[in-house]
Design a protein around this motif. Structure first.
Motif, mmCIF file in Angstrom:
data_model
loop_
_atom_site.group_PDB
_atom_site.id
_atom_site.type_symbol
_atom_site.label_atom_id
_atom_site.label_comp_id
_atom_site.label_asym_id
_atom_site.label_seq_id
_atom_site.Cartn_x
_atom_site.Cartn_y
_atom_site.Cartn_z
ATOM 1 N N GLU A 92 0.836 -1.202 0.000
ATOM 2 C CA GLU A 92 0.000 0.000 0.000
ATOM 3 C C GLU A 92 0.873 1.255 0.000
ATOM 4 O O GLU A 92 0.560 2.235 -0.672
ATOM 5 C CB GLU A 92 -0.921 -0.021 1.218
ATOM 6 C CG GLU A 92 -2.031 0.999 1.173
ATOM 7 C CD GLU A 92 -3.128 0.683 0.161
ATOM 8 O OE1 GLU A 92 -3.976 1.564 -0.086
ATOM 9 O OE2 GLU A 92 -3.145 -0.436 -0.400
ATOM 10 N N MET A 93 1.963 1.246 0.755
ATOM 11 C CA MET A 93 2.873 2.393 0.747
ATOM 12 C C MET A 93 3.481 2.591 -0.636
ATOM 13 O O MET A 93 3.551 3.720 -1.133
ATOM 14 C CB MET A 93 3.991 2.216 1.779
ATOM 15 C CG MET A 93 5.002 3.338 1.711
ATOM 16 S SD MET A 93 6.266 3.460 3.020
ATOM 17 C CE MET A 93 6.388 1.855 3.679
ATOM 18 N N ARG A 94 3.924 1.513 -1.260
ATOM 19 C CA ARG A 94 4.508 1.652 -2.594
ATOM 20 C C ARG A 94 3.506 2.268 -3.565
ATOM 21 O O ARG A 94 3.874 3.110 -4.391
ATOM 22 C CB ARG A 94 4.950 0.281 -3.113
ATOM 23 C CG ARG A 94 6.110 -0.327 -2.344
ATOM 24 C CD ARG A 94 6.397 -1.744 -2.828
ATOM 25 N NE ARG A 94 7.450 -2.387 -2.045
ATOM 26 C CZ ARG A 94 7.774 -3.660 -2.159
ATOM 27 N NH1 ARG A 94 7.134 -4.435 -3.044
ATOM 28 N NH2 ARG A 94 8.724 -4.180 -1.414
ATOM 29 N N GLN A 95 2.249 1.858 -3.456
ATOM 30 C CA GLN A 95 1.221 2.387 -4.343
ATOM 31 C C GLN A 95 0.929 3.857 -4.066
ATOM 32 O O GLN A 95 0.994 4.703 -4.957
ATOM 33 C CB GLN A 95 -0.072 1.580 -4.173
ATOM 34 C CG GLN A 95 -0.037 0.187 -4.773
ATOM 35 C CD GLN A 95 -0.097 0.232 -6.283
ATOM 36 O OE1 GLN A 95 -0.796 1.049 -6.863
ATOM 37 N NE2 GLN A 95 0.646 -0.636 -6.927
ATOM 38 N N GLN A 99 6.125 4.783 -5.219
ATOM 39 C CA GLN A 99 7.524 4.338 -5.153
ATOM 40 C C GLN A 99 7.761 3.361 -6.299
ATOM 41 O O GLN A 99 7.789 2.152 -6.145
ATOM 42 C CB GLN A 99 7.804 3.720 -3.782
ATOM 43 C CG GLN A 99 7.736 4.746 -2.663
ATOM 44 C CD GLN A 99 7.772 4.156 -1.271
ATOM 45 O OE1 GLN A 99 7.629 2.940 -1.094
ATOM 46 N NE2 GLN A 99 7.939 4.991 -0.260
ATOM 47 N N ALA A 100 7.926 3.954 -7.485
ATOM 48 C CA ALA A 100 7.822 3.218 -8.741
ATOM 49 C C ALA A 100 8.998 2.298 -9.017
ATOM 50 O O ALA A 100 8.852 1.306 -9.739
ATOM 51 C CB ALA A 100 7.669 4.203 -9.895
ATOM 52 N N ALA A 101 10.170 2.620 -8.473
ATOM 53 C CA ALA A 101 11.380 1.849 -8.793
ATOM 54 C C ALA A 101 11.976 1.264 -7.526
ATOM 55 O O ALA A 101 12.284 2.000 -6.577
ATOM 56 C CB ALA A 101 12.408 2.734 -9.492
ATOM 57 N N ASN A 102 12.128 -0.054 -7.508
ATOM 58 C CA ASN A 102 12.883 -0.711 -6.455
ATOM 59 C C ASN A 102 14.302 -0.916 -6.981
ATOM 60 O O ASN A 102 14.500 -1.582 -7.995
ATOM 61 C CB ASN A 102 12.243 -2.047 -6.077
ATOM 62 C CG ASN A 102 13.041 -2.807 -5.034
ATOM 63 O OD1 ASN A 102 13.925 -3.576 -5.371
ATOM 64 N ND2 ASN A 102 12.716 -2.593 -3.777
ATOM 65 N N THR A 133 5.233 -1.104 -8.626
ATOM 66 C CA THR A 133 3.834 -0.789 -8.290
ATOM 67 C C THR A 133 2.813 -1.522 -9.155
ATOM 68 O O THR A 133 1.605 -1.301 -8.996
ATOM 69 C CB THR A 133 3.570 0.726 -8.424
ATOM 70 O OG1 THR A 133 3.748 1.133 -9.791
ATOM 71 C CG2 THR A 133 4.497 1.530 -7.521
ATOM 72 N N GLU A 134 3.267 -2.374 -10.068
ATOM 73 C CA GLU A 134 2.326 -3.049 -10.963
ATOM 74 C C GLU A 134 2.607 -4.552 -10.979
ATOM 75 O O GLU A 134 3.022 -5.135 -9.986
ATOM 76 C CB GLU A 134 2.419 -2.439 -12.377
ATOM 77 C CG GLU A 134 2.040 -0.970 -12.436
ATOM 78 C CD GLU A 134 2.009 -0.417 -13.859
ATOM 79 O OE1 GLU A 134 1.510 0.692 -14.037
ATOM 80 O OE2 GLU A 134 2.496 -1.107 -14.787
ATOM 81 N N GLY A 135 2.323 -5.199 -12.102
ATOM 82 C CA GLY A 135 2.591 -6.614 -12.255
ATOM 83 C C GLY A 135 1.636 -7.508 -11.498
ATOM 84 O O GLY A 135 0.522 -7.121 -11.138
ATOM 85 N N ALA A 136 2.082 -8.722 -11.216
ATOM 86 C CA ALA A 136 1.239 -9.719 -10.563
ATOM 87 C C ALA A 136 0.899 -9.351 -9.125
ATOM 88 O O ALA A 136 -0.103 -9.836 -8.579
ATOM 89 C CB ALA A 136 1.943 -11.076 -10.591
ATOM 90 N N THR A 238 13.399 -4.817 -14.939
ATOM 91 C CA THR A 238 12.496 -5.955 -15.010
ATOM 92 C C THR A 238 11.188 -5.652 -14.312
ATOM 93 O O THR A 238 11.041 -4.606 -13.675
ATOM 94 C CB THR A 238 13.176 -7.202 -14.413
ATOM 95 O OG1 THR A 238 12.381 -8.359 -14.656
ATOM 96 C CG2 THR A 238 13.403 -7.045 -12.917
ATOM 97 N N ASP A 239 10.233 -6.565 -14.418
ATOM 98 C CA ASP A 239 8.927 -6.319 -13.819
ATOM 99 C C ASP A 239 8.932 -6.721 -12.343
ATOM 100 O O ASP A 239 9.917 -7.210 -11.800
ATOM 101 C CB ASP A 239 7.820 -7.008 -14.620
ATOM 102 C CG ASP A 239 7.559 -8.446 -14.212
ATOM 103 O OD1 ASP A 239 8.459 -9.098 -13.640
ATOM 104 O OD2 ASP A 239 6.445 -8.928 -14.476
ATOM 105 N N ASN A 240 7.802 -6.504 -11.686
ATOM 106 C CA ASN A 240 7.712 -6.642 -10.238
ATOM 107 C C ASN A 240 8.006 -8.070 -9.764
ATOM 108 O O ASN A 240 8.839 -8.286 -8.873
ATOM 109 C CB ASN A 240 6.302 -6.215 -9.805
ATOM 110 C CG ASN A 240 6.259 -5.688 -8.385
ATOM 111 O OD1 ASN A 240 7.119 -5.978 -7.577
ATOM 112 N ND2 ASN A 240 5.239 -4.918 -8.083
#
Length: 376
Positions: A92-95, A99-102, A133-136, A238-240
């Motif tokens: 929820e915090m990332r959303q 916080q788009a990039a890890n 913030t996206e993906g599975a 890469t993706d999430n």
């Protein structure tokens, strides 16, 4: 005028309070040696707070938003069912804070043992940029006929061009200041729709960054190449889901979860970024003094880089590397020093100004400072 930053501190569960306490001791030393200060506020968050109040991220959002950065310990405890804290607070915090990039450095430090035979530090210095913030992890899912032989579960993956583009653009800008190579990691031969969108974005953005060489590796092939030839990679985007997997493989290569670190970056300045070690709460060793605080302290270094304190960041990283090289083991009673003693040793080196900065490349920490957006 003294440079000052507002820092939110979330120690969390298990070993989180111990390693964060160590990181804050090192932060005290960095402030004294490098002429800046932080205004810190600790927030109760995690299993005990949830059991007592039922509160998750939504209740803390407004107060956390006013800070320049968040230093996070760990979250999770057997007393709370899996998924509640992870989804209700961390995801929820990332959303909500976009916080788009890890960002996960995979760096083998001098003197740190690795299970990969023959691997040397100069061969292992890359960065994995994971869409955050996206993906599975945020796609919708449903289950019908649960608990029966006819149970059916469906889980979808969400991929938007806007979400992919912002993280790929960041990865390109990161690569510009490094060895100018960007590798996309996905599974385009099976996940055709999502994979094609990722490939299109990388191809389109590459025109803006002609100096950067681009490459592609299937995620299963990445699990083969990363341990054997990490020097092949500079910046991997890469993706999430895939990022979650290959970054933990990277952590093993660099010596284990105890020395791995991460930054969850807001890329537009609309909310604070969050910095955390990735070892989890480890409730079985909480209070024993066996936890290595290096991951949390190296997260502090990333945070300082992001805030623009690149010299302090590099001193913290170098001092941590020096102490890691002195330890007979990286965790447990065999570590030779307790959690607090490791932190105190690192803080002393930072305070004395005796960190051997030649031990660590400066590119990533300096780039985080250069690429950080101004906070509104």
């Amino acid at each position: 005028m003294t440079r000052s930053y507002r820092l939110a501190v979330l120690p969390g569960d298990g070993i989180g309070p111990e390693v964060v306490s160590g990181a804050l001791e090192v932060l005290d030393a960095a402030e004294a040696a490098h002429g800046f200060e932080t205004e810190r506020r600790e927030f109760a968050a995690g299993a005990a707070h949830y059991r007592a109040t039922g509160e998750l991220f939504a209740e803390a959002e407004a107060e956390l938003r006013g800070h320049d950065a968040i230093l996070f310990g760990s979250m999770g405890d057997p007393s709370v069912a899996p998924g509640i804290l992870e989804r209700g607070f961390i995801l929820e915090m990332r959303q909500r804070f976009a916080q788009a990039a890890n960002v996960r450095p995979v760096r083998l430090y001098p003197g740190v043992p690795t299970p990969i035979t023959g691997l040397t530090p100069e061969r292992c210095e890359l960065v994995i940029v994971r869409e955050n913030t996206e993906g599975a992890y945020v796609g919708t899912g449903s289950t019908v006929h649960a608990g029966t032989p006819n149970a059916v579960a469906m889980q979808e993956s969400l991929n938007t061009r806007a979400g992919i583009e912002r993280v790929v653009d960041f990865a390109f800008r990161l690569a510009l200041g490094r060895r100018k190579k960007l590798t996309l990691c996905h599974k385009t031969n099976i996940l055709v729709a999502a994979g094609q969108l990722w490939q299109e974005v990388v191809a389109d953005l590459s025109a803006r960054y002609p100096e950067v060489e681009t490459d592609y590796v299937h995620v299963d092939a990445m699990c083969f190449h990363l341990p054997l030839t990490p020097e092949r990679f500079d910046v991997v985007v890469t993706d999430n889901l895939f990022g979650d997997i290959i970054t933990d493989l990277g952590a093993v290569i660099q010596g284990g979860l105890g020395v791995a670190t991460s930054a969850n970056l807001n890329l537009d300045g609309s909310a604070p970024s969050m910095f955390e070690a990735i070892h989890g709460s480890a409730p079985d060793i909480a209070g024993t003094g066996w936890a290595n605080p290096a991951g949390s302290i190296l997260s502090l270094a990333l945070m300082l880089g992001h805030l623009g304190e690149a010299d302090a960041a590099r001193a913290v990283e170098a001092a941590t590397v020096q102490v890691l090289g002195e330890l007979p083991a990286l965790s447990g009673a065999a570590m030779g020093l307790s959690t607090a003693e490791v932190a105190t040793r690192i803080a002393g080196i930072v305070r004395e100004g005796s960190a051997q900065t030649e031990l660590v490349p400066e590119s990533l920490l300096g780039q985080l400072a250069a690429l950080a957006p101004s906070r509104a």
